[in-house]
Design an enzyme around this catalytic site. Structure first.
Site, PDB file in Angstrom:
ATOM      1  CG  ASP A 250      -1.755   1.202   1.444  1.00 14.71           C
ATOM      2  OD1 ASP A 250      -2.325   1.725   0.411  1.00 14.71           O
ATOM      3  OD2 ASP A 250      -1.657   1.797   2.496  1.00 14.71           O
ATOM      4  CG  ASP A 252      -1.484   7.536   0.753  1.00 20.24           C
ATOM      5  OD1 ASP A 252      -0.462   8.307   0.391  1.00 20.24           O
ATOM      6  OD2 ASP A 252      -2.641   7.411   0.074  1.00 20.24           O
ATOM      7  CB  CYS A 331      -8.112   1.610  -7.573  1.00 25.63           C
ATOM      8  SG  CYS A 331      -9.856   1.953  -7.892  1.00 25.63           S
ATOM      9  CG  ASP A 379      -2.177   2.253   6.369  1.00 22.05           C
ATOM     10  OD1 ASP A 379      -2.468   1.909   5.097  1.00 22.05           O
ATOM     11  OD2 ASP A 379      -2.460   3.383   6.816  1.00 22.05           O
TER      12      ASP A 379
END
Length: 412
Positions: A250, A252, A331, A379
């Protein structure tokens, strides 16, 4: 296809290894670089070669002869005087009738040429260059590519740079036979400057991005790295004919500091230890692939171009630390409407927005990834759910588990 290998290099930067043979004949674990190249290509069914030789070229001829003892056919073009990196291609005009592979004779690689060739044919350009990320982008020219794979810029290593995608010309090309029409006389010619770069304005140059193993023998340090990588099997394993393993990341809160919806370039800042963690992934042989929901695009808060600059900053900061990502999947969708400036066509229920596994599944198809032996790290619960839906092992970043600590645990 014929394979054309430019094998006339002197190898001044690596002369300390062996200055008595041409650079492509420097031995690695008892075999010259050129022999490794022939072996890799022969096992994929390529048997017709043309070696372009010059400096100490007789050493190459004496070793390979007509190629029969290696189970291939080898012809030679001899440069009586240096013709640059492409001048000798003039002599191919009567020898080649179709597309051909052109590669530098000083690289160790294992690349799925059929996959590369299919990409070349699909894009129907005059030339396709193989590009890849590497751990020393400041030593190399960088290639700018649009979403269609077309090359739109070529940043020389001497040029001033700000933010960039880490895509380097790897020294392997597929050229249309039509390219040979550009050689009208025998003269010193630079492949990049005189042949490839003019195709950018003509919209005839494309780039094929691959995470496969390609390393040049430019320095003694890289020479030592290649020896280690051959011994460990890393060179063969990275070829896309083989199933790959990946660490999906991921963005952020995992790679950069979480600031809510990140809309401004200045707000992007790598978390402590992230470069070291991704460098460990790179060295492990796993692919490092970022999969990130970016609803700010659908909401009209960040344009596609602005998001691209943010990701250029990410790749630049990683590259400064000797780390790189092998793939980036975004996305841009968001299911809910009602935002000022939103992009209506992006306000949809899609299959790529995490917790759905669409981005991971797309990457698995693109890179032939074994998902059961891969990891998804993020996260949020949506990251974990996406990884589980794709069949990956999962790990969650939180206050007690940074990306670096998780990667240390995986690869300890």
């Amino acid at each position: 296809m014929k394979i054309v290998i430019m094998a006339g290099g002197k190898g001044t930067r690596i002369a300390s290894i062996n200055s008595e043979v041409p650079k492509p004949m420097i031995e690695i674990l008892g075999k010259p670089i050129l022999e490794y190249q022939v072996e890799v290509l022969k096992k994929q069914g390529f048997n017709d070669y043309i070696f372009v030789i010059g400096h100490l070229g007789h050493v190459i001829k004496d070793y390979f002869d007509d190629g029969s003892k290696f189970g291939v056919s080898i012809e030679y073009i001899v440069e009586e005087e240096p013709l640059g990196t492409a001048g000798a291609l003039y002599y191919l005009k009567d020898r080649i009738k179709d597309d051909f592979v052109l590669l530098n004779g000083d690289i160790i690689f294992d690349v799925d040429i059929d996959r590369f060739y299919n990409y070349h044919k699909d894009h129907n350009g005059l030339a396709t260059i193989l590009v890849h990320p590497n751990n020393h982008p400041f030593d190399s020219s960088l290639i700018e590519v649009n979403n269609d794979g077309m090359v739109i810029g070529w940043i020389n290593k001497e040029a001033e740079r700000v933010w960039y995608h880490n895509l380097v010309n790897a020294g392997i090309h597929i050229l249309s036979v039509k390219v040979l029409d550009r050689f009208i006389e025998v003269k010193k010619t630079d492949l990049d400057r005189d042949i490839l770069k003019p195709m950018i304005m003509e919209k005839q140059l494309f780039a094929y991005s691959s995470p496969e193993y390609i390393k040049d023998m430019g320095t003694p340090k890289r020479y030592d790295e290649v020896i280690s990588d051959i011994k460990t099997g890393k060179v063969d394993d990275k070829c896309l004919v083989n199933k790959q393993k990946a660490v999906f990341l991921d963005r952020d809160g995992t790679i950069n500091k979480y600031v809510g919806f990140l809309r401004k370039l200045d707000d992007f800042e790598l978390l402590d230890g992230v470069s070291k963690a991704i460098k460990m992934i790179n060295e492990s042989g796993y692919l490092a692939i970022v999969v990130t929901n970016q609803p700010v695009v659908a909401r009209g808060e960040v344009t596609v171009d602005e998001l691209d600059v943010i990701h250029k900053k990410m790749e630049t900061l990683l590259g400064q630390d000797g780390a790189y990502i092998d793939g980036l999947y975004i996305c841009p969708h968001h299911p809910d409407s009602g935002f000022d400036g939103e992009i209506k066509e992006l306000k949809i229920e899609c299959e790529c927005r995490k917790p759905k596994p669409g981005m991971i599944l797309k990457a698995a198809k693109d890179f032939n990834i074994d998902l059961s032996n891969s990891y998804m790290i993020g996260d949020s619960e949506n990251d974990i759910k996406a990884g589980m839906a794709a069949g990956c092992k999962t790990r969650k970043v939180d206050e007690d588990n940074s990306l670096l600590s998780i990667i240390n645990e995986i690869f300890k």
